[in-house]
Enzyme design. Structure first.
Site, PDB file in Angstrom:
ATOM      1  CD  GLU D  97      44.173  80.382  66.808  1.00 53.17           C
ATOM      2  OE1 GLU D  97      43.288  79.992  67.592  1.00 53.17           O
ATOM      3  OE2 GLU D  97      45.025  81.240  67.102  1.00 53.17           O
ATOM      4  CG  HIS D 116      43.738  85.907  67.140  1.00 51.85           C
ATOM      5  ND1 HIS D 116      42.959  85.804  68.275  1.00 51.85           N
ATOM      6  CD2 HIS D 116      44.666  84.919  67.243  1.00 51.85           C
ATOM      7  CE1 HIS D 116      43.391  84.800  69.015  1.00 51.85           C
ATOM      8  NE2 HIS D 116      44.427  84.248  68.419  1.00 51.85           N
ATOM      9  CG  HIS D 118      48.007  84.946  72.252  1.00 45.96           C
ATOM     10  ND1 HIS D 118      48.986  83.991  72.121  1.00 45.96           N
ATOM     11  CD2 HIS D 118      47.010  84.581  71.410  1.00 45.96           C
ATOM     12  CE1 HIS D 118      48.595  83.095  71.211  1.00 45.96           C
ATOM     13  NE2 HIS D 118      47.403  83.426  70.772  1.00 45.96           N
ATOM     14  CG  HIS D 188      43.103  81.919  72.378  1.00 43.57           C
ATOM     15  ND1 HIS D 188      42.553  81.092  71.439  1.00 43.57           N
ATOM     16  CD2 HIS D 188      44.146  82.519  71.756  1.00 43.57           C
ATOM     17  CE1 HIS D 188      43.235  81.178  70.302  1.00 43.57           C
ATOM     18  NE2 HIS D 188      44.205  82.036  70.468  1.00 43.57           N
TER      19      HIS D 188
END
Lengths: 258, 258, 258, 258
Positions: D97, D116, D118, D188
């Site tokens: 990603e 990024h 979760h 996500h």
């Protein structure tokens, strides 16, 4: 108890079964036990098994001790009726609920690893009407279904909620069905299955994480934008590969601790 | 204070009482203290006791320090009026709420171990109308009852909510009754009793776990599928034996830490 | 800024002020900082101070670093206008919100220790209409009041919510009033005061614990059986003494870590 | 994929790009990874990057491993199309990603660091209608906006919810817009951006903390006294400087662990 349906085995062949197993695989199973304890999916109860890669009619599991205490010497082979395969293991204390594992391996040839746990935030979803559904993409496997096993219907009024017989193990395996990755056990916890040991650890962990996030979403208030069935299945395929990354970390940490 | 109802004892016999106790038992009690602190059932307050296996009219408990600091040298014997048995312990600072223990041992001959704690998720169930009931099979002992002790009714308006007198201890023991394993103490915590030390640690831990899971189930929304009375009692019987497994783990970890 | 109302001091006398302070007291303040960090009341922000026992017109506090990093060498003396007392401290970076401490010491002669924190479960009670009230007997001090300081009313629309001036410190101290042990700060956290350092650590910790338990009680559903005013005050008196037990544990652990 | 819009580079110049980078900056990036793992913002997934201070058309990120395992040797340079810059990195496994990072750096020249994650309590806010808004002053940056990216609208029904192509990265960057510090990713997690690495760690952490506090405030019940837009922006300015304090602590701890 389908004891007759399982082949008897020559003690000689059997006695060697764990000793000759790849030590890396034994370490994998040790690491899986310790990892799920350190992630608070398992407390002093629960168990992890893997199908014997050399003989699909056997599985490997620890003798009955707390998962975080498991070492290589505790691992033994059991046949699918959950009897110790090796002579020298006949006197060891076994997990009383081992039939969860043996009966699932019988009914699900696609399954190569099983975790049974009292996953703390999953338990509330076993006593309420809210279904456990995929909120987080890592938990796409929940889209395969997460049915509830109400043991009261099978074991009667005097149940202690545990899977102590082959017959109850069979009923649980039947309730799991042919597709689901998780079976919820009312007032007890869950059992999680997967095609590999790294993936079953991954799924057991993300079942708990998804339960926490679904609980929080319910607290915020609905409607909840769950993953669609299609998204869940697509994500599950991706995660079967992606579970290698956390597994590399977890395994290393688990084996470094001792 | 029923001081006269208890026999006086020869100092000689008494002086030996703890010294000659099996060191394994002393270590058990030390481990129980440290375990419940590491499991966050106890913070710097709370206490654990066991009935003296050689003399049912005595119990063993630490002097007044934080549970996680308890060592073998801190353990002393008290009679059931909660007075130190040994001459050399007369100057030690005692837990001010020790009467919880002494009075329960008087009224419950089946009880051999007591934990008093401010179990964090149990406290909210002492100030609301929702009863603490068994969600998780490990907490089947809650089916024996978990009554609420409202100290305001006994101690009057000026209470600090603590059990600082034999008389309040007696009232608490009376509220516990002949069967229950847990007595909730309003705005304070709980006291948990069991036939053995390993089992009382088990019960104190799973009282907290059950409270968390019941809270989560209430958040999800009812109706909640609690264990039936019959399931709870059956499960409790099973857990009286099953508590050996977590105890083996907890004891080892608690004693290894120092 | 009341700078003129404070006496100027001879540098000689001042330079010695911390050096000659009892090292046990300095260690107390170091331990208080580390303890509240390890209890998750403080994160990398927040600060702890104590009034100088030799001179009530001064207080002791660390230079501006994360509380868990504080060591004896970081402690400095400030006057009640929150200016460093010692020449050698003039170049050090100070906590920008130190006026919380100085202005409270000015207005509350009964207060000898102050904690300012972003106590995580207290913050939600600063942005809702539910008052923080005593659920747990250890938090009886909440019965003295826990008013809310809405900085928007004093600092205007462009506030960053921080207490960066003596004037805002004064407003906060005024909102605390003459009796309360806790002042809630909207969208920010709280400040907790007590007659002693061990007690302020105790109060800061149990403010957070009570917030968690009140939140859980609200989740279960009312009415909540809060402590009465009379119970709260009685309990507070008891806890002023009882805070010695946790403090003994916390101090020892905090100072052993380095 | 805009591969042609990026300049090709001389291998010689490129090969030196990380080797000659200030080792302090590499350590910063290592520390950022480990810190967010230890703060439970990242689990075994997620990634942290910084724009190359010598060349704004490149960014630095680890090869694909769990963030808490990242060491200096794992850091590599990527161009803004998220291709390894150095010859020797061509065979390394990359974060799938990574386009989240490259495409944001393209569209937001003010951004010099991206996380990024979760983030566990943020996920529930991505599947419900409640917007994530600033409760705590440290999270004033949420006043810049925290829009939701619903990947289903862009990637279609068969999405696995991941940003696996430059095109999806572009869509995400577009949804982030020109001002926001956080983009929520449905089912996500989130991506957080900032002008500096210390500040992006700060923002990722306080996004999670604010989510927990907003969840608790919703549990208590509204109306919630959120920060105004003006307060949020003022506080954000203050925090751009104040993030130095936690960063000093976090960096030191993260690098001391190995």
């Amino acid at each position: 108890m389908n004891e007759k349906t399982q082949p008897t085995h020559s003690t000689g062949r059997i006695a060697a079964s764990v000793d000759t197993l790849d030590p890396v695989l034994i370490d994998d199973l040790v690491a899986a036990n310790r990892t799920l304890a350190s992630l608070n999916v398992l407390d002093a109860f629960g168990h992890v098994s893997m199908r014997d890669p050399r003989d699909p009619k056997r599985y490997l599991m620890s003798r009955s001790i707390a998962p975080e205490s498991v070492s290589a010497a505790d691992i033994m082979a059991l046949d699918l009726d959950s009897r110790p395969v090796n002579e020298e293991d006949r006197d060891k204390v076994l997990y009383r609920e081992r039939f969860i594992h043996g009966e699932i391996y019988k009914s699900r040839p696609d399954v190569n690893a099983v975790v049974h746990s009292h996953s703390p935030t999953v338990v509330p979803f076993t006593v309420t009407r809210e279904r456990l559904r995929p909120v987080l993409h890592n938990a796409g496997f929940l889209g395969l279904g997460a049915p509830l096993f109400e043991i009261r219907k099978t074991a009667g009024k005097k149940t202690d909620l545990m899977i102590l017989t082959p017959s109850l193990g069979k009923s649980l395996a039947k309730a799991l069905g042919k597709d689901a990755a998780v079976i919820l056990m009312r007032g007890h916890g869950d059992s999680v299955v997967a095609p590999s040991l790294p993936n079953v650890v991954f799924r057991a962990y993300y079942t708990e994480i998804n339960a926490r996030q679904q609980l929080a979403a319910l607290t915020i208030g609905g409607p909840i934008n769950f993953m669609t069935k299609e998204e869940a299945l697509t994500s599950n395929e991706a995660m079967l590969k992606a579970s290698a990354r956390p597994w590399a970390l977890w395994r290393k940490k688990a084996l470094a601790e001792r």
